[in-house]
Structures are given as C-alpha cells and as structure tokens.
Design a protein around this motif. Structure first.
Motif, mmCIF file in Angstrom:
data_model
loop_
_atom_site.group_PDB
_atom_site.id
_atom_site.type_symbol
_atom_site.label_atom_id
_atom_site.label_comp_id
_atom_site.label_asym_id
_atom_site.label_seq_id
_atom_site.Cartn_x
_atom_site.Cartn_y
_atom_site.Cartn_z
ATOM 1 N N ILE A 195 0.836 -1.203 0.000
ATOM 2 C CA ILE A 195 0.000 0.000 0.000
ATOM 3 C C ILE A 195 0.869 1.250 0.000
ATOM 4 C CG2 ILE A 195 -1.642 1.353 1.376
ATOM 5 C CD1 ILE A 195 -2.831 -1.321 2.324
ATOM 6 N N SER A 196 1.900 1.256 0.843
ATOM 7 C CA SER A 196 2.754 2.445 0.930
ATOM 8 C C SER A 196 3.504 2.685 -0.378
ATOM 9 C CB SER A 196 3.757 2.296 2.083
ATOM 10 O OG SER A 196 4.762 1.354 1.779
ATOM 11 N N THR A 197 3.939 1.632 -1.035
ATOM 12 C CA THR A 197 4.657 1.794 -2.302
ATOM 13 C C THR A 197 3.708 2.252 -3.407
ATOM 14 O OG1 THR A 197 6.046 -0.068 -1.597
ATOM 15 C CG2 THR A 197 6.339 0.706 -3.842
ATOM 16 N N THR A 198 2.478 1.793 -3.356
ATOM 17 C CA THR A 198 1.470 2.261 -4.311
ATOM 18 C C THR A 198 1.181 3.742 -4.101
ATOM 19 O OG1 THR A 198 0.467 0.049 -4.363
ATOM 20 C CG2 THR A 198 -0.865 1.876 -5.178
ATOM 21 N N ILE A 199 1.073 4.164 -2.839
ATOM 22 C CA ILE A 199 0.857 5.577 -2.535
ATOM 23 C C ILE A 199 2.042 6.408 -3.021
ATOM 24 C CG2 ILE A 199 0.643 7.260 -0.661
ATOM 25 C CD1 ILE A 199 -0.906 5.120 0.902
ATOM 26 N N ALA A 200 3.257 5.907 -2.791
ATOM 27 C CA ALA A 200 4.456 6.614 -3.251
ATOM 28 C C ALA A 200 4.432 6.773 -4.770
ATOM 29 C CB ALA A 200 5.713 5.862 -2.819
ATOM 30 N N GLY A 201 3.988 5.735 -5.460
ATOM 31 C CA GLY A 201 3.882 5.816 -6.916
ATOM 32 C C GLY A 201 2.864 6.843 -7.363
ATOM 33 N N ALA A 202 1.731 6.897 -6.656
ATOM 34 C CA ALA A 202 0.687 7.864 -7.014
ATOM 35 C C ALA A 202 1.180 9.296 -6.825
ATOM 36 C CB ALA A 202 -0.563 7.611 -6.174
ATOM 37 N N PHE A 203 1.847 9.564 -5.709
ATOM 38 C CA PHE A 203 2.365 10.908 -5.466
ATOM 39 C C PHE A 203 3.440 11.274 -6.497
ATOM 40 C CE2 PHE A 203 0.249 10.884 -1.391
ATOM 41 C CZ PHE A 203 0.049 12.233 -1.120
ATOM 42 N N SER A 204 4.292 10.320 -6.836
ATOM 43 C CA SER A 204 5.325 10.591 -7.836
ATOM 44 C C SER A 204 4.705 10.825 -9.207
ATOM 45 C CB SER A 204 6.316 9.421 -7.897
ATOM 46 O OG SER A 204 6.971 9.242 -6.660
ATOM 47 N N GLY A 205 3.654 10.053 -9.539
ATOM 48 C CA GLY A 205 2.935 10.280 -10.787
ATOM 49 C C GLY A 205 2.330 11.668 -10.847
ATOM 50 N N LEU A 206 1.792 12.128 -9.721
ATOM 51 C CA LEU A 206 1.274 13.504 -9.650
ATOM 52 C C LEU A 206 2.399 14.519 -9.889
ATOM 53 C CD1 LEU A 206 -1.181 13.441 -6.600
ATOM 54 C CD2 LEU A 206 -1.763 13.775 -9.004
ATOM 55 N N GLY A 207 3.568 14.226 -9.314
ATOM 56 C CA GLY A 207 4.710 15.107 -9.547
ATOM 57 C C GLY A 207 5.070 15.181 -11.019
ATOM 58 N N GLY A 208 5.018 14.043 -11.698
ATOM 59 C CA GLY A 208 5.281 14.034 -13.131
ATOM 60 C C GLY A 208 4.236 14.812 -13.911
#
Length: 299
Positions: A195-208
C-alpha cells in the motif's frame, strides 16, 4: 521584480520534488527505500500529456498520471516484497526500464525521438484571480497557484497527523521501524508495504503530471531530470518528517530557480545547472555525518 520571479519559480519547481518526497517518505515509514521515484514521475508526465490531449481535461490527466504511478509502484512492491528482489537494485532497474519503454513507445507509436508534442493539451488552471498579482512580493506566486501545488502543501500539513494519530499510520510506522512488534501484533507487513509503495507511486505520478502540465504542456525524455533522486535526498535530510522534508524541498526548488536565473545572466549553463545536485550531495553527506555522530553518542 527579480525576487518575485525567483519566489514564483521556486514554488513551481518545488511541487514535483515535494510530491515525490512525500511519497518516498510514506514508503520509507513502511521500510521500503524507493529509488524508483524518478521512473514514476517520468511515467506520470508521459501519461498526463497523452490523456490531457485526448480528453481535454487536466483533472482526468492528473488522475491518470497518479494511477500510472500507483500501478508501477505496486508492481515494484511485488518484486520487493514477494519476489524478495533487492530494493536498491530493483529500483535502479525500474528507472532504466521505464525510461527505455517510454523511449520505445515514443518512437514506435508517435514517431518521435525524445519529445512528445500533442494538440489541445490542457494545462493546470490557476486557482486565484489575476487581481492577486497586485499583492506585494507574493502576488506573482499566488497568481501561479494551481490545484496540484495546493494539494502538495495540504498533504504536508495533514501527513503528520495521519502518521502519528491514525491506526493506518501507526501500523505503517510499526512495519518499518519495529518489524518484530508488527509481527507480534499480527500485522500484514507485506500488504502495508504494498500500500505504501502504491501511494508513493501515485504521489510521484502527480509530480510528473505537474512537470508536464504546469506550464510547458509537452513531454520530454529528460523531463524529470533526476528530481526523483533529489526527492529521495530531501526526505532523508528531513529525517522522514513531513515539515522538515517540505522545507528541504523548498530549498532545492529555490536553488533550481536561482540557477535558472543565473543562466539568463550569461553564466555557463552546464556549470550552474550542477548547483542543485551539488547541494543534494552535501545534504546527504551532512545527514550521514549527523547519523554517525548520533550513533557514536549512544555507544
């Protein structure tokens, strides 16, 4: 005037670093060192440009970028938690894999070599009316405020409460900081890490998505420019605390804005462009020295 411009550029340049750093910080609380933040930012930017052009909606594009980053984050987590891949090696490999795949898709599907320009790309809208630009010093900064930047800073304010005062946050921290306690409590450690890695991916995707849609409205293979690694340094230097991490990100954003301004003054761009990354190295060295000193005191 110059101060206004630097402050405005600092906030804009801070946002993608801050979003990736928030994601990496959450991931680190669960015991995962996420080296692949840059890959998710790149994927988020790529997806955001395509979806924005096709749908004509910046909101759908931003959500699609977050979903793309979350999917890549989940797959990365499965490799680490289920297949027991080394998280550092897997993260570095994922960075190269995503960059290579995007380059292939650009060439094969869009007949492009590095840059993707699409019609009718909708940029992120400004939240406040143009009249706020008349406010002294911060007027230009407020006039450029858009939803993703607002979300990033609201996340910084909410995150301390989520990590310290919610059941999910406490379980997440136990998983990363006290694995034996988490096991004794019967927590699903691997699931929490996923879950935490998925959240990290979502936030990074938003950054992109912010990188692509804040002002330029296009995608370039070098768009992330190592910002995922700067975000990694930021939450390490901030000692995995949201507010200090955000301040470090703001410092990096300010340095990035300053070096751009220095380039317009006629100084060598390649030399000036190394300033943010030099500061990353100094920050990591300082953090390592501080940790070693703290360990020496305990012994």
């Amino acid at each position: 005037m110059m101060l206004d411009q630097v402050l405005t550029a600092s906030i804009v340049l801070t946002t993608p670093i801050l979003l990736a750093a928030i994601g990496g910080l959450i991931n680190r609380q669960a015991g995962i060192v996420n080296i692949a933040l840059d890959a998710k930012m790149l994927a988020g930017a790529f997806v955001a440009v395509i979806v924005s052009s096709v749908t004509g909606s910046w909101l759908v594009a931003v959500l699609a970028a977050a979903a793309a980053g979350a999917l890549i984050g989940y797959l990365f987590s499965l490799a680490v938690t289920r297949l027991r891949a080394d998280m550092i090696v897997a993260g570095l490999g994922l960075n190269f894999l995503v960059a290579g795949l995007i380059g292939f898709v650009l060439s094969w599907a869009f007949n492009s070599s590095g840059t993707l320009r699409m019609p009718d790309v909708q940029l992120l809208p400004r939240i406040l009316p143009d009249t706020v630009e008349a406010v002294p010093v911060v007027g230009s900064m407020l006039a450029e405020l858009e939803p993703v930047t607002l979300f990033a800073w609201l996340s910084v304010l909410v995150l301390p409460f989520l990590l310290a005062d919610t059941r999910f946050g406490l379980r997440l921290r136990a998983t990363g900081n006290a694995p034996r306690v988490a096991h004794a409590m019967g927590l699903a450690a691997k699931g929490l890490q996923d879950i935490s890695t998925t959240i990290a991916g979502a936030f990074s995707g938003l950054g992109g998505a912010h990188l692509a849609l804040a002002s330029i409205g296009l995608f370039n293979e070098g768009l992330s420019a190592g910002r995922g690694f700067i975000a990694l340094a930021a939450f390490y230097f901030g000692r995995n605390r949201p507010i200090p991490t955000a301040l470090v990100c703001l410092l990096f954003g300010f340095l990035d804005a300053t070096q751009i301004r220095m380039q317009t003054a006629g100084l060598p761009p390649k030399l000036i462009g190394t300033i943010p990354y030099l500061m990353v190295m100094l920050a990591l060295c300082w953090a390592g020295w501080r940790n070693n000193r703290a360990g020496a005191r305990l012994t």
